[in-house]
Design a protein around this motif. Structure first.
Motif: not given
Length: 244
Positions: A43-67
């Protein structure tokens, strides 16, 4: 264009936005705790500056090849990052990783752009198989003091020219861990606790200091390529030796 996700969401399921064009998305819900497998792959997420402070898990290949070129940090509460979570991801603004991470899984940041990353979490003890292979790590100048294991191909062919020394508690450098890394001098050699250096761990690292070559040779001659062995035996310094 999608600019935000609905408030109150705590989990995003597998493949939810796989391959989507999300140029306008600039925020994720504050309630979000879990991003599952392959959610934002490609995905293209070039405007995303932060992730939520309460985030505890990012799964397999969740942001693979992401911008993710605007993302400057990952949440400190993040304790789990799955295998290949950021493979080939563009993270050129990221300067730090979550402080609570103790292990990086295999291929976590393989071939990722981490040009601005300055340091790894202080509590990190294990760097998994190919975790940073082929990654751009131009500004990473030190590894965590508590690091004990650098796994197979962990930094294979990565851009790691700012790294000056290895941490004192390190005990194992696995097969191919630093092979094909340019600009790696390790002027002070290997830490005294290192007892295992795998085959090919420093293949084609032709900027290693003579001190480092001697230490590696003394543990496992097969960790070095023929050119470095010849240089060690002839006492020929590397091009970076003058900076040691």
């Amino acid at each position: 264009a999608l600019t935000a996700l609905p408030a109150g969401i705590t989990t995003i399921g597998n493949d939810a936005f796989n391959g989507a064009k999300l140029h306008a998305l600039h925020t994720l819900p504050k309630s979000l705790k879990v991003i599952n497998d392959r959610v934002f792959t490609g995905t293209f997420l070039n405007r995303l500056e932060t992730l939520p402070v309460g985030l505890t898990k990012i799964g397999k290949s969740a942001f693979e090849n992401a911008q993710l070129t605007s993302l400057t940090a990952l949440p400190d509460g993040l304790t789990t990052i799955g295998e290949a979570a950021f493979v080939k991801a563009k993270l050129s603004a990221l300067v730090a990783l979550p402080v609570q991470l103790t292990t990086l899984e295999q291929q976590t940041f393989q071939n990722a752009d981490l040009s601005e990353l300055l340091e790894l979490p202080a509590g990190l003890t294990t760097i998994g198989v190919a975790a940073f292979s082929h990654a751009k790590l131009y500004k990473l100048c030190k590894l965590p003091v508590g690091l004990t294991l650098i796994s197979e191909n962990a930094f294979l062919a990565s851009k790691l020219s700012a790294l000056q020394e290895l941490p004192a508690k390190l005990t194992e450098i696995s097969r191919g861990a630093f092979s094909f890394v340019e600009g790696l001098a390790l002027c002070s050699g290997l830490p005294p606790k290192v007892r295992l250096v795998g085959d090919g761990a420093f293949y084609y690292c032709h900027d290693l200091s003579l001190k480092a070559l001697g230490d590696i040779y003394g543990i496992n001659v097969r960790a070095l390529d023929e050119d470095n062995i010849k240089r060690l035996k002839s006492g020929t310094p590397s091009r970076l030796e003058k900076n040691c």
